[in-house]
Every structure is written in C-alpha cells, then in structure tokens.
Design a protein around this motif. Structure first.
Motif, short mmCIF file in Angstrom:
data_model
loop_
_atom_site.label_atom_id
_atom_site.label_comp_id
_atom_site.label_asym_id
_atom_site.label_seq_id
_atom_site.Cartn_x
_atom_site.Cartn_y
_atom_site.Cartn_z
N PRO A 193 1.33 3.22 14.87
CA PRO A 193 0.29 3.93 14.16
C PRO A 193 0.79 4.48 12.85
CG PRO A 193 1.22 5.35 15.79
CD PRO A 193 1.93 4.03 15.90
N ALA A 194 -0.12 4.80 11.94
CA ALA A 194 0.28 5.39 10.66
C ALA A 194 0.96 6.71 10.90
CB ALA A 194 -0.93 5.58 9.77
N ASP A 195 1.87 7.04 10.00
CA ASP A 195 2.64 8.25 10.20
C ASP A 195 1.77 9.49 10.22
OD1 ASP A 195 3.37 7.05 7.16
OD2 ASP A 195 2.31 8.96 7.23
N ASP A 196 0.62 9.43 9.59
CA ASP A 196 -0.23 10.59 9.53
C ASP A 196 -1.48 10.39 10.38
OD1 ASP A 196 -1.09 8.53 8.06
OD2 ASP A 196 -1.64 9.68 6.28
N ALA A 197 -1.39 9.50 11.33
CA ALA A 197 -2.59 9.13 12.06
C ALA A 197 -3.06 10.24 12.98
CB ALA A 197 -2.29 7.89 12.91
N PRO A 198 -4.38 10.35 13.17
CA PRO A 198 -4.93 11.28 14.13
C PRO A 198 -4.73 10.74 15.54
CG PRO A 198 -6.66 9.98 13.14
CD PRO A 198 -5.38 9.62 12.44
N PRO A 199 -5.15 11.46 16.57
CA PRO A 199 -5.00 10.96 17.92
C PRO A 199 -5.63 9.59 18.09
CG PRO A 199 -5.66 13.25 17.93
CD PRO A 199 -5.72 12.78 16.51
N THR A 201 -0.01 -2.90 9.46
CA THR A 201 1.45 -2.91 9.59
C THR A 201 1.78 -3.08 11.05
OG1 THR A 201 1.73 -1.47 7.68
CG2 THR A 201 3.59 -1.65 9.20
N GLY A 202 2.68 -4.02 11.36
CA GLY A 202 3.02 -4.30 12.75
C GLY A 202 3.97 -3.29 13.34
N GLU A 203 4.34 -3.55 14.60
CA GLU A 203 5.18 -2.61 15.33
C GLU A 203 6.54 -2.42 14.68
OE1 GLU A 203 5.38 -4.60 19.00
OE2 GLU A 203 3.26 -4.36 19.47
N GLY A 204 7.07 -3.47 14.05
CA GLY A 204 8.38 -3.36 13.43
C GLY A 204 8.32 -2.98 11.97
N GLY A 205 7.15 -2.55 11.48
CA GLY A 205 7.00 -2.20 10.08
C GLY A 205 6.69 -3.38 9.18
N GLU A 206 6.51 -4.58 9.77
CA GLU A 206 6.22 -5.76 8.96
C GLU A 206 4.74 -5.80 8.60
OE1 GLU A 206 5.16 -6.89 13.10
OE2 GLU A 206 6.74 -5.74 12.12
N VAL A 217 -12.12 0.40 7.92
CA VAL A 217 -10.94 1.16 7.52
C VAL A 217 -9.72 0.26 7.72
CG1 VAL A 217 -9.53 3.21 7.90
CG2 VAL A 217 -12.02 3.34 8.19
N LEU A 218 -9.02 -0.03 6.64
CA LEU A 218 -7.80 -0.84 6.68
C LEU A 218 -6.63 0.09 6.41
CD1 LEU A 218 -9.06 -3.94 4.67
CD2 LEU A 218 -8.99 -3.64 7.15
N ASP A 219 -5.87 0.39 7.46
CA ASP A 219 -4.86 1.43 7.40
C ASP A 219 -3.47 0.86 7.13
OD1 ASP A 219 -3.89 4.10 7.71
OD2 ASP A 219 -3.19 3.57 9.72
N ASP A 220 -2.69 1.60 6.36
CA ASP A 220 -1.27 1.30 6.14
C ASP A 220 -1.07 -0.07 5.51
OD1 ASP A 220 1.23 2.31 6.12
OD2 ASP A 220 1.73 1.80 8.17
N VAL A 221 -1.78 -0.34 4.44
CA VAL A 221 -1.62 -1.59 3.69
C VAL A 221 -0.39 -1.46 2.79
CG1 VAL A 221 -2.70 -3.17 2.05
CG2 VAL A 221 -4.09 -1.99 3.77
N THR A 222 0.46 -2.44 2.80
CA THR A 222 1.67 -2.38 1.99
C THR A 222 1.60 -3.24 0.73
OG1 THR A 222 2.69 -4.18 3.25
CG2 THR A 222 3.08 -1.93 4.03
N ASP A 223 0.68 -4.23 0.72
CA ASP A 223 0.62 -5.14 -0.42
C ASP A 223 -0.80 -5.64 -0.56
OD1 ASP A 223 0.90 -8.31 -1.28
OD2 ASP A 223 2.23 -6.96 -2.40
#
Length: 760
Positions: A13-19, A115-120, A196-202
């Motif tokens: 989950p995103a670092d700032d994610a709610p429950p 973002t996947g489980e390993g941060g990818e 909602v598209l969360d934690d997009v890196t690129d």
C-alpha cells in the motif's frame, strides 16, 4: 501429477494510505437499480486540514484544460495529480476527495495501486487489463476440475488453471483482448466514472489507461511531478498548517491537554513540520505519557537525531539480487508477457527528516521484545500481518503477539488491515525498519524468523484445505490453527490471498528456503483447488507454477520442471492459448525424458494429442495419441490403454477412416472387458456400432448394439441402458424397421426420469 485430468474428448500500500478498502456495492441515482462497482478504500476517519488543496482540486475539474485552446484532448477525462513526500498524506487526500465526489460519478468508482509488492512499477498493459476487468465486470473463474495428488517435499506440485477483500492487489491479467486499450476506451464511452491511480512512478504507466471520453475523472498520486501527462496541474502537498496539525494531535491527546498547553502544541507541530505521519506517531507516544508536557515533547523531538537509520541491503540479506528482481518483475499470470532485463529492485524513497526523528523517538521508547517484533514485521508478505504471522516471526505465543500488535496500532506504528485481526505496516516506515533489521539482527536470525513464518503459513494452508474439504484437522493441530467451518476457511483464503502469493514469491526468491518454498506452493495450490468454484484463482495458480519452475531450474530438478511445465501448459490450453501450450508441453517432454519419468512422459504425449485435437489438426492428434498408447502399453497400464484406444478411434472416425477406427474401438472393448468395466465396455460397443453405421454396415451395427445392450443391462445402469436403446433404434431405422425402432424408443423413454438425458 496435475490439478486436473485431461478431458478425454475436446469439446505495498502507499506509504500514506488510509485503512484497507472493502469492496462494496454502491448505487447510482435512484432512477438506476443496477449495483455500481465501487472499490474505493473507506475514507480515513478523522481527516483534517487540506481545505485549500481540496478546493483547488475541485475547481480544477471544471476549469478548461491547458490544451483546450490548442484543441489537444478537448474531450478527454480530467486528470488531477496529487504529489508529495512519503507519509505526507497524498493517498489519504485522494481517497477523501474521491468520496466527496462519488455521487457525481454514478457509473463506477475504482482504486488501483500502480506499484507492486517489491516497489516495482506496474506496466500500463497490466493496469489496462485490470481496469477493464473492473469496469466490464468480467472475472476469471476457477473452472478446472480434478484433484491434487499428495506431494511430498520432493514431489512436483500439480495442475492446470485476485484478490480477496483489502487493498487492491497488483493487477492481474484478464483473457487477452485484441486491443485492451481500445476495449477500455469503449467501456468508458458515454459513462461517468471515477478512477484513483495510486503511487504512480512514471507517466509511461498511464499509457492507454486514461479515458479519452469526457465525463470521467482520474485522480493520480505520485511522489513527484509526472512530465508527459497533458493538462494535469500537480497539487503538491507539504506539511499541515498549524491549526490542522494541532487538530490532528487532538485526536490522540484530547482537547483538555491541548488547551492546557496551546503553545507547546503549536511548537510540537512546527518541530514535526506539520508532517501527518510524524504527528500521529508523536501524538500516540504522548498519549501513553500523560504527565509529559507538550513543550517538553517538542524539545525532545527537536533533540532527536535526524540522521538516517542504517540503509537496508538491496535484498535484506536473504536472497540473491537477481532472484529478487526476477520475482518482482514477473507478470502475475504470465499472459505471454516477456520478462524484461534483470535489474536491481527500485530504491525506496528517502524518509523526511521530521519523520525519522519522530519514529526514532517512538521506537527507542519500546521494550526490546516489542522493538524486535516491530522490526521483523517488515518480513510479513505484502505488508499485511496478523497475530499468527507476528507470533511466528517473533517466536512468541499468539495471544502475546496479538496484544503487542494492538499496542502498535494504538501507537500509530500499524494501521487496521482489510479484515478484522489484520494489520498493515505503513509504507513510509518500511525503509526505516529494514535498515534496523540489517543493522541489529543477524542474517541467520532473520532467516530463522522467516522460516518460522513460512512453516506456520504451510500449516494454516493445510488446515484450510482440510476445512474446505470437510475433513477433520490433523491430529495435534493447535486450536489457533483450525477453522470452524468451510465458509470461514474460504473467507480466510480470500482475504489472505495477496499476502500468501507474496509469501510464495519471496520464499522462492530467497533461494535458501527451497524446501519450505515448495511445500508452501504445493499447499497453496491445493487450497485453491478445493476453494469454492467461484473463487478467482486461475491467475494465481499460473504464477505459482511459474515459481515451481524457477526452483526446479535453479536446482536442476528435472522431474519438478516437467510437472511445472505440464501445469503451465494445461493452463495455457484452458485459457485459449494452444500454441503456448504446445511449446510448454514439448519442453515438459524433454524434462520428463531427462528425468526418466515415464508417467509424466505419457501424460505429456496425451496432452499434446489433446491440444492438436483442439486445434482441429486430427492427423497429428492421432499420431501423438498413438505414441502415448505405445508408452502405456509398455508400462502395462490397462486403464490408460483403453482410454487412448477410444480417443484414437474417435479421431479416426472424424477422419473417415472407419476400418482403423473400428479396430481401435474393438481394442478398447477388449481392454475394458479385461478390466471388468462393464459400463465402459457397453459405451465402447455403442461407439463401434456408430462407426459400422458410418461405414455402411447397418446389420453389423445392429448386432453390435445388441451386444452393448446386454452389457449395459449386466452393469445395471438405467441411463446407460436407455442410451443404448436409442442407438439401437437408430440402427433399426437405417434398416427400414420403423416399428421396431419405435418400440426401442418407447422402452428408452420408460427408463428415463423427468428431465433426464442419455448417459452419453
């Protein structure tokens, strides 16, 4: 060998994610009666501040786009971009805004993490497929039948072929579309949806994902600007203002304590730079120390070292980097995607200094046993932890682990998970805890903790499978590992599936726990086989067999490699990818011959014939069935021989080669007679009669039908006897005896019960 028998005839989950979110139906305006898909996480309780940012984002929805004057994307869905550092609350704000706007988008609200489980980063094609599945309501099912035979620690797992309640798991592929992006555009056309598209890196992750029809809204969160997204003005989140920060502290400390020391509260907010996660940590820490003044807490926070904790090693010291990268970059269900080059996993974002100081203040106040448990929680798969996992990691009792986890929740170190009794580690704290694990725990102790957790998971899966099958639990199994009913076991499997899949991937990537990894994968496959028919496990099972293949190739285990390739090929064939299936079957044939596993070789030969049969290449199908028959004859396996004689006879009949077909059916009759299988003998005789009819020998067909009728009556199977009577009636019709045919049909009707059909 496999999860199913081959059909004999084609037909973080995103670092700032709610429950964590729950999947619940929502309704559009009252004139609509159909349920609306809604996978938004629940709004964060006690959300404070961000009024200015929220107002700006709401105003942005109706504001003309930057490209409107240049006629660029004038009708495309509006895209809102929220950016910020780890823990600053970008996901929480996006979800909060989505709930405020939900009524404007009656055709569906969706949440996906990119973002996947390993941060990818999740590739755009996977996101497109997942969103298409959600919008159109299609889902893969667990359609295969059959059972998994016992598998020891050196036996191959079996099989052909996401997530339960909770934060959306990494996207799972859907059956291939000719053009998924085009299908998604068509699904969005004329509809009002919110995504909602969360934690997009690129920005490349959004290629083909953003709707091109006006009326929908997309909220994107990211750690920084995303050049390449047209008409998106980023809303950058900093710290909370002082009033909002004080209000956030008040949720932990109460109004009286803030009223008694308003200056100290303001100083504390300023020392934390208004960082929401840092304020929650400090607030919970202060709540446990009612005698400590807020001004004194501000002094302590100021004096806490902001120096970074020791950096985590690239692989936590547990697995070779190339294996971790390979596990992280795998397409979840292997839908024909080609793996990219092996690279190191992406480095996590650096935690802000104020967050480091707040965490250090809280962490150093923990007892040693609690601090050790907190560190080891980063080993929990997919960031989800429960009392069982914590107990295994820390080596303590389940009740003690449960109590400590509840203390962590009260202290702001954990958040509530998707199910009761589940907890989630905030993503912004993971880099800090991983650094602590590497600096304060010996690698062998970490490996032992992970092994204990995997062993506990295997036992839970075995207990789950027993409950799903209505079996009694194993003798000596503790009560804490038992399931009260099949429904409870199914709910547990659904809610834990993302974490279980993550545990399997991590165990395989470890490279030093292969025995446990193989046991875990085998137990998980079997539990998924016994899960309710509607359980969507096809993609997960494909991924599990890919993991078995990884272990087999790494260890040079040719028998396990053959089994894994057979399972993957079965899934490819079932999913409508026969060419992929043929390639894997051929690889499995080589591995089976290398290991001397003639049972697997026979299975592959027959599967190749079945695949060519599905492709309507009847000559090749007959050839491969013939090879399988020769092998089964050499092994003296009568049951397999009879079935293969029947399959070859069926293929030759379709080819119009009635003489060889009749010989095959008669051979099948002879083998069934040797086996004493009277029903199958009667069926084979009936098929032989059909071939005689096709060949223009109705008298011979009539005699053969009478033989079949005799053996059907000897078998005592009513529906089989009725089916043979109908075949006999057809033979009489061909001979011009319509009266006799009518009598046979009347006799058959008397044998059928209302609504029944012939046995074949």
């Amino acid at each position: 060998m496999t999860d199913q028998a081959l059909d004999p005839l084609p037909a973080h989950p995103a670092d700032d994610a709610p429950p964590a979110p729950v999947v619940r139906p929502a309704r559009a305006p009252e004139e609509r009666t159909a349920p609306v898909a809604d996978t938004l996480p629940p709004d964060l309780p006690g959300f404070v501040g961000r009024e200015r940012e929220l107002a700006e984002l709401r105003a942005e929805i109706s504001r003309p786009g930057l490209g409107a004057s240049r006629s660029k994307h004038p009708d495309r869905a509006r895209v809102l971009l929220v950016v910020g550092r780890p823990g600053v609350g970008r996901t929480a704000m996006a979800v909060h805004l989505a709930h405020q706007l939900a009524s404007r988008y009656p055709d569906g609200r969706f949440f996906l993490r990119l973002t996947g489980e390993g941060g990818e980063p999740i590739p755009a094609e996977q996101t497109t497929a997942t969103l298409l599945r959600a919008v159109t309501g299609r889902a893969g099912g667990n359609t295969e039948a059959g059972e998994d035979p016992p598998a020891g620690e050196n036996a191959p797992t079996a099989a052909p072929a996401t997530a339960g309640p909770g934060w959306p798991a990494p996207p799972r592929p859907v059956p291939p579309e000719a053009d998924p992006a085009a299908a998604l555009r068509e699904a969005f056309a004329g509809r009002r949806m919110l995504v909602v598209l969360d934690d997009v890196t690129d920005a490349g992750q959004l290629a083909g994902v953003l709707p091109e029809a006006a009326g929908s809204l997309v909220l994107v969160t990211s750690g920084g600007p995303l050049p390449g997204i047209a008409d998106a003005r980023p809303s950058t989140l900093g710290g909370l203002d002082t009033a909002a920060g004080v209000a956030l502290l008040g949720q932990s400390l109460g109004d009286i304590r803030l009223t008694n020391d308003p200056r100290g509260a303001e100083a504390l907010v300023q020392e934390a730079a208004g960082h929401p996660t840092a304020l929650r940590l400090v607030g919970a820490w202060l709540a446990a120390q009612p005698r400590l003044a807020l001004s004194e807490a501000a002094v302590r926070l100021r004096s806490a070292s902001a120096g970074a904790f020791p950096a985590a090693r690239a692989t936590d010291g547990l697995a070779p980097p190339e294996l971790v990268a390979k596990a992280a970059s795998r397409t979840p269900a292997g839908r024909g995607a080609k793996p990219g080059p092996v690279t190191d996993p992406p480095a996590p974002p650096t935690a802000p200094g104020e967050l480091v100081r707040a965490f250090r203040l809280v962490y150093e106040a923990l007892p040693d046993t609690a601090a050790r448990m907190l560190r080891l929680l980063v080993l929990a798969p997919a960031g989800l932890v429960d009392a069982q996992a914590a107990s295994a990691l820390a080596g303590c009792s389940v009740p003690a682990a449960q109590g400590t986890l509840e203390d962590f929740v009260a202290g702001g170190l954990l958040t509530a998970g998707p199910e009761e009794g589940q907890y989630r580690l905030p993503g912004c704290l993971e880099p800090l805890l991983r650094g602590l694990v590497d600096s304060r725990d010996r690698p062998e102790d970490v490996r032992l903790a992970r092994a204990r957790m995997l062993e506990r998971t295997v036992r839970l899966l075995l207990s789950c499978r027993a409950a799903l099958g209505g079996e009694a639990p194993a003798d000596g199994l503790p009560r804490t590992l038992r399931f009260a009913s099949p429904s409870v076991a199914a709910d547990w499997l659904a809610s834990r599936l993302p974490a279980l899949m993550s545990a399997a991937r991590t165990a395989v990537a470890d490279g030093e726990l292969d025995t446990l990894a193989r046991r875990l994968v085998a137990a998980l496959v079997r539990a998924l086989v016994d899960a309710p028919a509607a359980f969507p496990a096809l993609a997960e099972r494909y991924d599990l067999h890919r993991l078995v293949l990884d272990i087999a190739e790494r260890r040079g285990l040719h028998r396990e490699k053959a089994a894994a390739l057979i399972n993957l090929a079965d899934l490819d064939a079932e999913s409508g990818r026969p060419q992929d299936a043929l390639e894997k079957y051929r690889q499995a044939l080589g591995a089976a011959r290398t290991s001397g596993d003639t049972e697997a070789e026979g299975r592959v030969l027959e599967a190749l014939g079945g695949t060519y049969l599905a492709l309507r290449d009847l000559p090749r199908a007959s050839d491969w069935f013939g090879r399988a028959l020769a092998l089964r004859q050499a092994r003296g396996e009568l049951g397999h021989q009879a079935r293969l004689h029947a399959r070859i006879g069926s293929v030759l009949t379709h080819l119009g080669r009635y003489g060889p077909a009749l010989r095959e059916w008669r051979s099948a009759v002879g083998v069934y007679r040797r086996l004493g299988d009277l029903p199958s003998q009667a069926r084979a005789l009936t098929e032989a009669a059909r071939v005689q009819e096709y060949a223009g020998h109705p008298e011979d067909a009539l005699r053969t039908c009478r033989d079949a009728l005799y053996w059907a009556r000897q078998a005592g199977e009513r529906r089989l006897e009725a089916a043979v009577l109908l075949r006999l009636a057809d033979a009489l019709d061909r001979l011009g005896d319509s009266g006799g045919a009518g009598l046979q049909r009347a006799a058959a009707r008397r044998l059928f019960r209302p609504g029944e059909f012939p046995a074949f």
